[in-house]
Write a protein that holds these residues in place. Structure first.
Motif, PDB file in Angstrom:
ATOM      1  N   ALA A 386       0.603  -1.203   0.381  1.00 41.54           N
ATOM      2  CA  ALA A 386      -0.194   0.003   0.017  1.00 41.54           C
ATOM      3  C   ALA A 386       1.101   1.158   0.253  1.00 41.54           C
ATOM      4  CB  ALA A 386      -1.103  -0.002   1.494  1.00 41.54           C
ATOM      5  N   GLY A 387       0.582   2.198  -0.680  1.00 42.21           N
ATOM      6  CA  GLY A 387       1.271   3.533  -0.884  1.00 42.21           C
ATOM      7  C   GLY A 387       2.393   3.633  -2.076  1.00 42.21           C
ATOM      8  N   ARG A 388       2.347   2.334  -2.612  1.00 36.31           N
ATOM      9  CA  ARG A 388       3.420   2.316  -3.678  1.00 36.31           C
ATOM     10  C   ARG A 388       2.977   3.002  -4.538  1.00 36.31           C
ATOM     11  NH1 ARG A 388       7.802  -0.948  -1.864  1.00 36.31           N
ATOM     12  NH2 ARG A 388       8.781   0.192  -4.226  1.00 36.31           N
ATOM     13  N   THR A 389       3.876   3.754  -5.273  1.00 37.52           N
ATOM     14  CA  THR A 389       3.800   4.280  -7.502  1.00 37.52           C
ATOM     15  C   THR A 389       4.050   2.989  -7.506  1.00 37.52           C
ATOM     16  OG1 THR A 389       3.458   6.321  -6.040  1.00 37.52           O
ATOM     17  CG2 THR A 389       3.638   5.633  -8.657  1.00 37.52           C
ATOM     18  N   VAL A 390       3.620   3.009  -8.560  1.00 42.82           N
ATOM     19  CA  VAL A 390       3.891   1.986  -9.785  1.00 42.82           C
ATOM     20  C   VAL A 390       3.482   1.641 -10.881  1.00 42.82           C
ATOM     21  CG1 VAL A 390       3.648  -0.521 -10.386  1.00 42.82           C
ATOM     22  CG2 VAL A 390       3.672  -0.272  -8.440  1.00 42.82           C
ATOM     23  N   ALA A 391       4.821   1.976 -12.009  1.00 38.88           N
ATOM     24  CA  ALA A 391       4.133   2.648 -13.462  1.00 38.88           C
ATOM     25  C   ALA A 391       4.470   1.524 -14.435  1.00 38.88           C
ATOM     26  CB  ALA A 391       5.043   3.636 -13.892  1.00 38.88           C
ATOM     27  N   PHE A 392       3.594   1.125 -15.226  1.00 41.97           N
ATOM     28  CA  PHE A 392       3.715   0.101 -15.826  1.00 41.97           C
ATOM     29  C   PHE A 392       3.853   1.001 -17.536  1.00 41.97           C
ATOM     30  CE2 PHE A 392       0.597  -1.521 -12.971  1.00 41.97           C
ATOM     31  CZ  PHE A 392       0.853  -2.474 -12.687  1.00 41.97           C
ATOM     32  N   VAL A 393       4.715   0.164 -18.592  1.00 43.29           N
ATOM     33  CA  VAL A 393       5.787   0.926 -19.398  1.00 43.29           C
ATOM     34  C   VAL A 393       5.559  -0.041 -20.518  1.00 43.29           C
ATOM     35  CG1 VAL A 393       6.736   3.006 -18.664  1.00 43.29           C
ATOM     36  CG2 VAL A 393       8.045   0.872 -18.793  1.00 43.29           C
ATOM     37  N   GLY A 394       6.038   0.043 -21.681  1.00 44.92           N
ATOM     38  CA  GLY A 394       5.794  -1.674 -23.266  1.00 44.92           C
ATOM     39  C   GLY A 394       5.751  -0.750 -23.961  1.00 44.92           C
ATOM     40  N   PRO A 395       6.133  -1.482 -24.442  1.00 40.56           N
ATOM     41  CA  PRO A 395       5.104  -0.761 -26.117  1.00 40.56           C
ATOM     42  C   PRO A 395       3.657  -0.991 -26.379  1.00 40.56           C
ATOM     43  CG  PRO A 395       7.626  -2.571 -26.338  1.00 40.56           C
ATOM     44  CD  PRO A 395       6.715  -2.816 -24.831  1.00 40.56           C
ATOM     45  N   SER A 396       3.316  -0.250 -27.034  1.00 38.06           N
ATOM     46  CA  SER A 396       1.729  -0.947 -27.505  1.00 38.06           C
ATOM     47  C   SER A 396       1.377  -2.294 -27.210  1.00 38.06           C
ATOM     48  CB  SER A 396       1.213   0.223 -28.556  1.00 38.06           C
ATOM     49  OG  SER A 396       1.316   1.459 -28.832  1.00 38.06           O
ATOM     50  N   GLY A 397       0.517  -2.195 -26.782  1.00 37.72           N
ATOM     51  CA  GLY A 397      -0.270  -3.780 -27.336  1.00 37.72           C
ATOM     52  C   GLY A 397       0.581  -5.140 -26.067  1.00 37.72           C
ATOM     53  N   SER A 398       1.921  -4.186 -25.248  1.00 32.56           N
ATOM     54  CA  SER A 398       2.098  -5.425 -24.378  1.00 32.56           C
ATOM     55  C   SER A 398       1.144  -5.771 -23.166  1.00 32.56           C
ATOM     56  CB  SER A 398       3.911  -4.795 -23.964  1.00 32.56           C
ATOM     57  OG  SER A 398       3.116  -3.646 -23.467  1.00 32.56           O
ATOM     58  N   GLY A 399       0.422  -4.819 -23.110  1.00 35.02           N
ATOM     59  CA  GLY A 399      -0.658  -5.827 -21.641  1.00 35.02           C
ATOM     60  C   GLY A 399      -0.548  -4.475 -20.605  1.00 35.02           C
ATOM     61  N   LYS A 400      -0.039  -4.000 -20.717  1.00 36.42           N
ATOM     62  CA  LYS A 400      -0.005  -2.648 -19.483  1.00 36.42           C
ATOM     63  C   LYS A 400      -1.315  -2.668 -19.019  1.00 36.42           C
ATOM     64  CE  LYS A 400       1.790   0.714 -22.209  1.00 36.42           C
ATOM     65  NZ  LYS A 400       1.796  -0.011 -23.372  1.00 36.42           N
ATOM     66  N   SER A 401      -2.762  -2.522 -20.351  1.00 43.04           N
ATOM     67  CA  SER A 401      -3.725  -1.767 -19.522  1.00 43.04           C
ATOM     68  C   SER A 401      -4.575  -3.040 -19.724  1.00 43.04           C
ATOM     69  CB  SER A 401      -4.691  -1.203 -21.015  1.00 43.04           C
ATOM     70  OG  SER A 401      -3.533   0.313 -21.301  1.00 43.04           O
ATOM     71  N   THR A 402      -4.004  -4.418 -19.944  1.00 41.82           N
ATOM     72  CA  THR A 402      -4.734  -5.763 -19.144  1.00 41.82           C
ATOM     73  C   THR A 402      -4.410  -5.513 -17.979  1.00 41.82           C
ATOM     74  OG1 THR A 402      -4.640  -6.244 -21.962  1.00 41.82           O
ATOM     75  CG2 THR A 402      -5.224  -8.109 -19.739  1.00 41.82           C
ATOM     76  N   ILE A 403      -3.608  -5.389 -17.974  1.00 44.34           N
ATOM     77  CA  ILE A 403      -3.018  -5.091 -15.870  1.00 44.34           C
ATOM     78  C   ILE A 403      -3.372  -4.104 -15.731  1.00 44.34           C
ATOM     79  CG2 ILE A 403      -0.915  -4.992 -13.904  1.00 44.34           C
ATOM     80  CD1 ILE A 403       1.057  -5.652 -16.420  1.00 44.34           C
ATOM     81  N   LEU A 404      -3.780  -3.435 -15.769  1.00 41.40           N
ATOM     82  CA  LEU A 404      -4.860  -2.719 -14.783  1.00 41.40           C
ATOM     83  C   LEU A 404      -6.458  -2.492 -14.478  1.00 41.40           C
ATOM     84  CD1 LEU A 404      -3.594   1.553 -15.492  1.00 41.40           C
ATOM     85  CD2 LEU A 404      -3.159  -0.126 -13.709  1.00 41.40           C
ATOM     86  N   ASN A 405      -6.925  -2.998 -16.177  1.00 43.98           N
ATOM     87  CA  ASN A 405      -8.284  -3.765 -16.047  1.00 43.98           C
ATOM     88  C   ASN A 405      -8.492  -4.989 -14.803  1.00 43.98           C
ATOM     89  OD1 ASN A 405      -9.055  -1.655 -17.532  1.00 43.98           O
ATOM     90  ND2 ASN A 405      -8.815  -3.010 -19.261  1.00 43.98           N
ATOM     91  N   THR A 406      -7.439  -5.930 -15.284  1.00 40.72           N
ATOM     92  CA  THR A 406      -7.270  -7.086 -14.658  1.00 40.72           C
ATOM     93  C   THR A 406      -7.112  -6.632 -12.591  1.00 40.72           C
ATOM     94  OG1 THR A 406      -6.144  -8.533 -16.031  1.00 40.72           O
ATOM     95  CG2 THR A 406      -6.507  -9.162 -13.724  1.00 40.72           C
TER      96      THR A 406
END
Length: 599
Positions: A386-406
């Motif tokens: 809790a309280g941590r800031t996590v950034a997801f980066v990577g090429p388009s279509g790599s799965g970043k938004s899918t992780i968030l939606n999950t």
């Protein structure tokens, strides 16, 4: 389902009312189920309608009696008596008509309210996958146009059918009492009419459904045109955009023309058929009266001819209402498409979350979308305190938004486990969990109202002090400070009166007023210029303090200060670390940074 209360409609679980009643395979039965709460009122309306319309089948015998009095040469006072009967019957029309209007209008309008609110509630529970597959304009068509077709059908078909049936029963009864022989004529004509109606309904059903689908596609094309307007105008593609809409409009034109031609063809043939039958009835009854084969008076000849004309008109009215009925049934099937959709996010009855720290764990999470050979996420493991800031980066279509939606429960893992504060996400009420979450999306969506309405959206008991505090934390006080209207400043349709940076900072204020434990920033600065990005980034840095924050970004400049950067490629986590650690590692993150900075 619904009940009047202090002038308002109280609706109990509109979605359940809709889904329990509506079946695509049985649209008429679905409609009757929806009308079940109004069955007593509609029964009274039918009785009132019969009394209101009684003049249609009572006046012909009155006319026949007066004609026979004239032929017999009196007495004159009997004419006055029959005239008083006619006036009394006509006087019944007004009061009973008002009873019919009040009862049927209440049922009709309440039905529309029930269906619209039920559709809205159902759409709120359908998965994001459904909404990604379905055009927003088509959904709008179902809530607006399809329900309008239901209202139109009830408003026009109900009085037509009741009038025709009451006229039929009254005419047949009086004919049976006066000239029983002619009941057989009606017995032949009515089945012919019923056969024509059934035939037309079956032929028109397919054409109506084709027409509805073409209109839905046109609505989607117009919505697309509106969304692409800046690109279209900027590239000088007005003619191309117009041609795309014209192509779909032509399909609607052709489908509508085919439907109109079909309705017109059968309408004309049926009208001719029944006029001929009416003429035969007149000639036959007159011939019997003149020949003396059957004892028929001149008044009865008029009575039979009038009744046949009335019945013919009633049957033609039913046939003319058949296309409206068919459109209503097709609208019912269209509404059932949403009511019966199975791609539902349903966590009702599960454990409610009343407080949240913001610990998140993903354990060997795999997400595979139907029809895709490759997994969108393939064995993702993360442990985020809790309280941590996590950034997801990577090429388009790599799965970043899918992780968030999950993490948010919008996407259900094919296998693996997602935990929030140690609780398996499949065991909790997702709505209660999301009350502790705020999302700032890439494309800011604002209400057309005031700054206050936008910031306080969905949050009860919010004071102006709270709104100002959220604006200050979001670095957005400039939106109201330069306006005489203050918090009542109107932002315009979709925030059209604000700059891109102001819209984004207003969205951040809307997120912060909820005091979330988890903050999600999905490409929140990607569409901004350098100056706006700096102000928004400053606001975000302040907003994420003390909160678990997830950032999805293409611009690496926005993720440098994250506690943990997660590099995603082909649905897998390939690197994790701070900005400095990942640059030193010389992996994918380092290459992405090199591309963006050119150093």
């Amino acid at each position: 389902m619904t009940a009047p209360h202090t002038g308002r409609i109280t609706l109990v679980d509109p979605e359940s009312s809709l889904t329990a009643s509506v079946r695509r395979a049985r649209p008429l039965r679905s409609l009757l189920r929806l009308l079940r709460p109004h069955r007593f009122g509609l029964s009274l309306a039918v009785l009132a309608f019969v009394i209101k319309d009684s003049a249609v089948w009572v006046l012909p015998p009155v006319t026949a009696a007066i004609i026979d009095i004239v032929v017999a040469g009196g007495p004159v006072e009997n004419i006055g008596g029959w005239a008083l009967v006619a006036v009394a019957v006509l006087a019944l029309n007004y009061p009973f008509n008002m009873v019919v209007v009040r009862l049927t209008s209440s049922a009709n309008r309440t039905l529309a309210y029930t269906v619209r609110t039920g559709l809205a509630a159902r759409l709120q529970r359908l998965s994001l996958g459904f909404h990604n597959r379905q055009s927003a304009s088509i959904v709008q068509t179902k809530i607006v146009r399809d329900v309008e077709n239901l209202e139109l059908m009830l408003a026009q078909v109900f009085p037509t059918v009741v009038s025709a049936l009451s006229t039929l029963v009254g005419a047949v009864l009086i004919t049976a009492l006066t000239v029983p022989l002619f009941v057989g004529v009606f017995a032949i004509a009515i089945p012919i009419a019923a056969s024509l109606i059934v035939y037309i309904r079956r032929r028109a059903a397919t054409r109506n459904e084709d027409f509805r689908r073409e209109v839905e596609q046109l609505s989607a094309r117009v919505s697309e045109m509106a969304a692409l307007m800046p690109i279209t105008r900027g590239h000088g593609l007005e003619d191309v955009a117009t041609a795309r809409v014209a192509e779909r409009a032509d399909s609607v034109r052709r489908a509508g023309r085919d439907l109109d031609v079909l309705n017109g063809r059968f309408g004309a043939l049926s009208w001719i058929s029944y006029q001929i039958l009416g003429l035969l009835c007149l000639v036959g009854s007159a011939a019997l009266a003149v020949s003396g084969i059957v004892p028929i008076t001149p008044g009865q000849v008029v009575l039979l001819s009038t009744y046949f004309g009335v019945l013919t008109n009633a049957i033609v009215m039913i046939m003319n209402a058949t296309p409206i009925f068919t459109r209503g049934m097709d609208a019912m099937r269209s509404i059932a498409d949403v009511a019966e959709e199975l791609d539902v996010e349903d966590s009702r009855g599960k454990t409610e979350i009343t407080q949240l720290r913001g610990d998140v764990q993903l354990e060997d999470v795999i997400v595979r979308y139907p029809g895709d050979d490759q997994a969108a996420l393939d064995g993702v493991d993360l442990d985020i305190p809790a309280g941590r800031t996590v950034a997801f980066v990577g090429p388009s279509g790599s799965g970043k938004s899918t992780i968030l939606n999950t993490i948010l429960g919008f996407v259900r893992p094919t296998s693996g486990t997602v935990r929030i504060d140690g609780r398996d996400l499949t065991t909790v009420d997702l709505r209660s969990m999301r009350r502790f979450v705020s999302i700032v999306p890439q494309e800011t969506v604002l209400l057309a109202g005031s700054v206050r309405e936008n910031v306080a959206y969905g949050k009860a008991d919010v004071t102006d002090v709270d709104v100002f505090a959220a604006l200050a934390e979001a670095n957005a006080l400039d939106i109201v400070s330069g306006s005489d209207d203050g918090l009542d400043t109107i932002v315009g349709e979709r925030g059209s009166r604000l700059s891109g940076g102001q819209r984004q900072r207003l969205a951040i204020a809307r997120a912060l007023i909820r005091d979330p434990r988890i903050l999600v920033l999905d490409e929140a600065t990607s569409a901004l210029d350098a100056e706006s990005e700096a102000r928004v980034t400053e606001a975000l840095d302040r907003a994420r303090r003390g909160r678990t924050t997830f950032i999805v970004a293409h611009r690496l400049s926005t993720v440098r200060g994250a506690d943990l950067i997660v590099v995603v490629e082909h649905g897998r986590i390939v690197e994790t670390g701070t900005h400095a650690e990942l640059i030193a590692a010389g992996g994918l993150y380092s290459r992405l940074a090199l591309v963006q900075t050119g150093t």
